[in-house]
Design a protein around this motif. Sequence first.
Motif, PDB file in Angstrom:
ATOM      1  N   GLN A  14     -79.216  11.778  53.261  1.00 37.97           N
ATOM      2  CA  GLN A  14     -78.878  10.426  53.712  1.00 37.97           C
ATOM      3  C   GLN A  14     -79.126   9.398  52.608  1.00 37.97           C
ATOM      4  N   ARG A  15     -80.205   9.561  51.869  1.00 35.63           N
ATOM      5  CA  ARG A  15     -80.485   8.651  50.746  1.00 35.63           C
ATOM      6  C   ARG A  15     -79.392   8.749  49.685  1.00 35.63           C
ATOM      7  N   LEU A  16     -78.963   9.968  49.400  1.00 30.02           N
ATOM      8  CA  LEU A  16     -77.921  10.161  48.391  1.00 30.02           C
ATOM      9  C   LEU A  16     -76.599   9.554  48.844  1.00 30.02           C
ATOM     10  N   GLU A  17     -76.276   9.699  50.119  1.00 32.98           N
ATOM     11  CA  GLU A  17     -75.065   9.071  50.669  1.00 32.98           C
ATOM     12  C   GLU A  17     -75.183   7.552  50.595  1.00 32.98           C
ATOM     13  N   TYR A  18     -76.346   7.031  50.961  1.00 29.03           N
ATOM     14  CA  TYR A  18     -76.585   5.590  50.909  1.00 29.03           C
ATOM     15  C   TYR A  18     -76.477   5.081  49.474  1.00 29.03           C
ATOM     16  N   LEU A  19     -76.965   5.865  48.538  1.00 29.11           N
ATOM     17  CA  LEU A  19     -76.861   5.497  47.125  1.00 29.11           C
ATOM     18  C   LEU A  19     -75.406   5.355  46.704  1.00 29.11           C
ATOM     19  N   LEU A  20     -74.553   6.302  47.080  1.00 28.07           N
ATOM     20  CA  LEU A  20     -73.140   6.239  46.713  1.00 28.07           C
ATOM     21  C   LEU A  20     -72.439   5.049  47.367  1.00 28.07           C
ATOM     22  N   ILE A  21     -72.778   4.776  48.617  1.00 25.46           N
ATOM     23  CA  ILE A  21     -72.188   3.624  49.311  1.00 25.46           C
ATOM     24  C   ILE A  21     -72.626   2.326  48.627  1.00 25.46           C
ATOM     25  N   SER A  22     -73.899   2.238  48.285  1.00 19.79           N
ATOM     26  CA  SER A  22     -74.424   1.041  47.617  1.00 19.79           C
ATOM     27  C   SER A  22     -73.787   0.859  46.249  1.00 19.79           C
ATOM     28  N   LEU A  23     -73.594   1.959  45.528  1.00 13.96           N
ATOM     29  CA  LEU A  23     -72.954   1.886  44.213  1.00 13.96           C
ATOM     30  C   LEU A  23     -71.519   1.386  44.345  1.00 13.96           C
ATOM     31  N   GLU A  24     -70.789   1.914  45.305  1.00 10.17           N
ATOM     32  CA  GLU A  24     -69.404   1.473  45.530  1.00 10.17           C
ATOM     33  C   GLU A  24     -69.365  -0.023  45.802  1.00 10.17           C
ATOM     34  N   GLY A  25     -70.270  -0.509  46.630  1.00  8.30           N
ATOM     35  CA  GLY A  25     -70.322  -1.936  46.924  1.00  8.30           C
ATOM     36  C   GLY A  25     -70.583  -2.760  45.680  1.00  8.30           C
ATOM     37  N   GLN A  26     -71.490  -2.302  44.847  1.00  6.47           N
ATOM     38  CA  GLN A  26     -71.809  -3.014  43.617  1.00  6.47           C
ATOM     39  C   GLN A  26     -70.619  -3.018  42.654  1.00  6.47           C
ATOM     40  N   LEU A  27     -70.043  -1.853  42.444  1.00  4.40           N
ATOM     41  CA  LEU A  27     -68.954  -1.733  41.474  1.00  4.40           C
ATOM     42  C   LEU A  27     -67.699  -2.472  41.906  1.00  4.40           C
ATOM     43  N   SER A  28     -67.439  -2.487  43.207  1.00  2.00           N
ATOM     44  CA  SER A  28     -66.210  -3.124  43.689  1.00  2.00           C
ATOM     45  C   SER A  28     -66.302  -4.649  43.688  1.00  2.00           C
ATOM     46  N   SER A  29     -67.507  -5.188  43.526  1.00  2.00           N
ATOM     47  CA  SER A  29     -67.659  -6.645  43.567  1.00  2.00           C
ATOM     48  C   SER A  29     -67.963  -7.262  42.207  1.00  2.00           C
ATOM     49  N   LYS A 147     -75.362  17.601  42.387  1.00  2.00           N
ATOM     50  CA  LYS A 147     -73.979  17.382  42.848  1.00  2.00           C
ATOM     51  C   LYS A 147     -73.737  15.905  43.186  1.00  2.00           C
ATOM     52  N   TYR A 148     -74.688  15.277  43.848  1.00  2.00           N
ATOM     53  CA  TYR A 148     -74.517  13.866  44.201  1.00  2.00           C
ATOM     54  C   TYR A 148     -74.531  12.966  42.967  1.00  2.00           C
ATOM     55  N   PHE A 149     -75.364  13.278  41.991  1.00  4.39           N
ATOM     56  CA  PHE A 149     -75.368  12.439  40.795  1.00  4.39           C
ATOM     57  C   PHE A 149     -74.137  12.695  39.928  1.00  4.39           C
ATOM     58  N   GLU A 150     -73.537  13.857  40.033  1.00  5.53           N
ATOM     59  CA  GLU A 150     -72.230  14.063  39.399  1.00  5.53           C
ATOM     60  C   GLU A 150     -71.189  13.185  40.090  1.00  5.53           C
ATOM     61  N   ARG A 151     -71.268  13.071  41.406  1.00 10.01           N
ATOM     62  CA  ARG A 151     -70.378  12.157  42.143  1.00 10.01           C
ATOM     63  C   ARG A 151     -70.656  10.704  41.762  1.00 10.01           C
ATOM     64  N   PHE A 152     -71.924  10.382  41.544  1.00 14.52           N
ATOM     65  CA  PHE A 152     -72.327   9.042  41.119  1.00 14.52           C
ATOM     66  C   PHE A 152     -71.640   8.689  39.803  1.00 14.52           C
ATOM     67  N   VAL A 153     -71.664   9.616  38.847  1.00 14.11           N
ATOM     68  CA  VAL A 153     -71.015   9.381  37.555  1.00 14.11           C
ATOM     69  C   VAL A 153     -69.499   9.291  37.715  1.00 14.11           C
ATOM     70  N   LYS A 154     -68.923  10.104  38.569  1.00 13.34           N
ATOM     71  CA  LYS A 154     -67.475  10.007  38.818  1.00 13.34           C
ATOM     72  C   LYS A 154     -67.110   8.638  39.374  1.00 13.34           C
ATOM     73  N   LYS A 155     -67.958   8.120  40.256  1.00 17.33           N
ATOM     74  CA  LYS A 155     -67.731   6.782  40.814  1.00 17.33           C
ATOM     75  C   LYS A 155     -67.809   5.736  39.703  1.00 17.33           C
ATOM     76  N   LEU A 156     -68.788   5.845  38.816  1.00 13.80           N
ATOM     77  CA  LEU A 156     -68.874   4.929  37.673  1.00 13.80           C
ATOM     78  C   LEU A 156     -67.600   4.999  36.840  1.00 13.80           C
ATOM     79  N   ASN A 157     -67.114   6.213  36.608  1.00 10.17           N
ATOM     80  CA  ASN A 157     -65.899   6.397  35.804  1.00 10.17           C
ATOM     81  C   ASN A 157     -64.681   5.713  36.414  1.00 10.17           C
TER      82      ASN A 157
END
Length: 165
Positions: A14-29, A147-157
Motif C-alpha cells: 500500500q505504501r508503494l502504491e501510495y508513493l506512485l500515486i503521490s509521484l504522479e500528482g507531483q510530476l503532473s503539476s 519492481k515498484y521502484f523500477e515503476r517509479f523510474v519509468k514514471k519519472l521517464n
Amino acid sequence: MIKLNGIERMSDKQRLEYLLISLEGQLSSENNPLANISNASALIYAIIDRLNWAGFYFMRENELVLGPFQGLPACNRIKLNAGVCGTAAATRKTQVVPNVHDFPGHIACDSASNSELVVPIVKDNTVYGVLDLDSPELERFTELEAKYFERFVKKLNQYIDWDEL
C-alpha cells in the motif's frame, strides 16, 4: 499537497502504491525537472520507512555525480562499475544488495548503511543516472520494492527530460 496521515497503518504494498500515486500528482503539476527530482527523493524518504538515504546520481562525463537527495551528505562522484551505484549504471540492471559489506568494491558514503537498492535511470537507450536507496538494516529491500521502484523510474521517464538537468 501530500498528507501522510495513516501511512503507518499501510502495508508495504500500500505504501508503494501510495508513493506512485503521490509521484504522479507531483510530476503532473510541475514541469521543472530539478523540482520534480527533488520532490521525488523527498516523497521516497517520507513514505518509505527504514531508510537512511534516498536520492539520485546523474551521469556526467562518464561518472555519476550527486543529485537531489534526503539523508546525510553523500559521495559527490562515483565511477562507473564502482560500488552498487556504479554497477547499476554500468550494467543497466537494478541492484538489490542485502548486505553492502559483502558487495565487491562497495563505497561507504555513510557507514550506517547496511543494505541498498539501486535502480538505473535508462531512457531511449541512454543511462542518465541511478535512483539510490540505503538502509541501516541488513536485508531491508525486497523484490517487490525493486519492481515498484523500477515503476517509479519509468514514471519519472514519462515526465522528465533528463537532458534538461
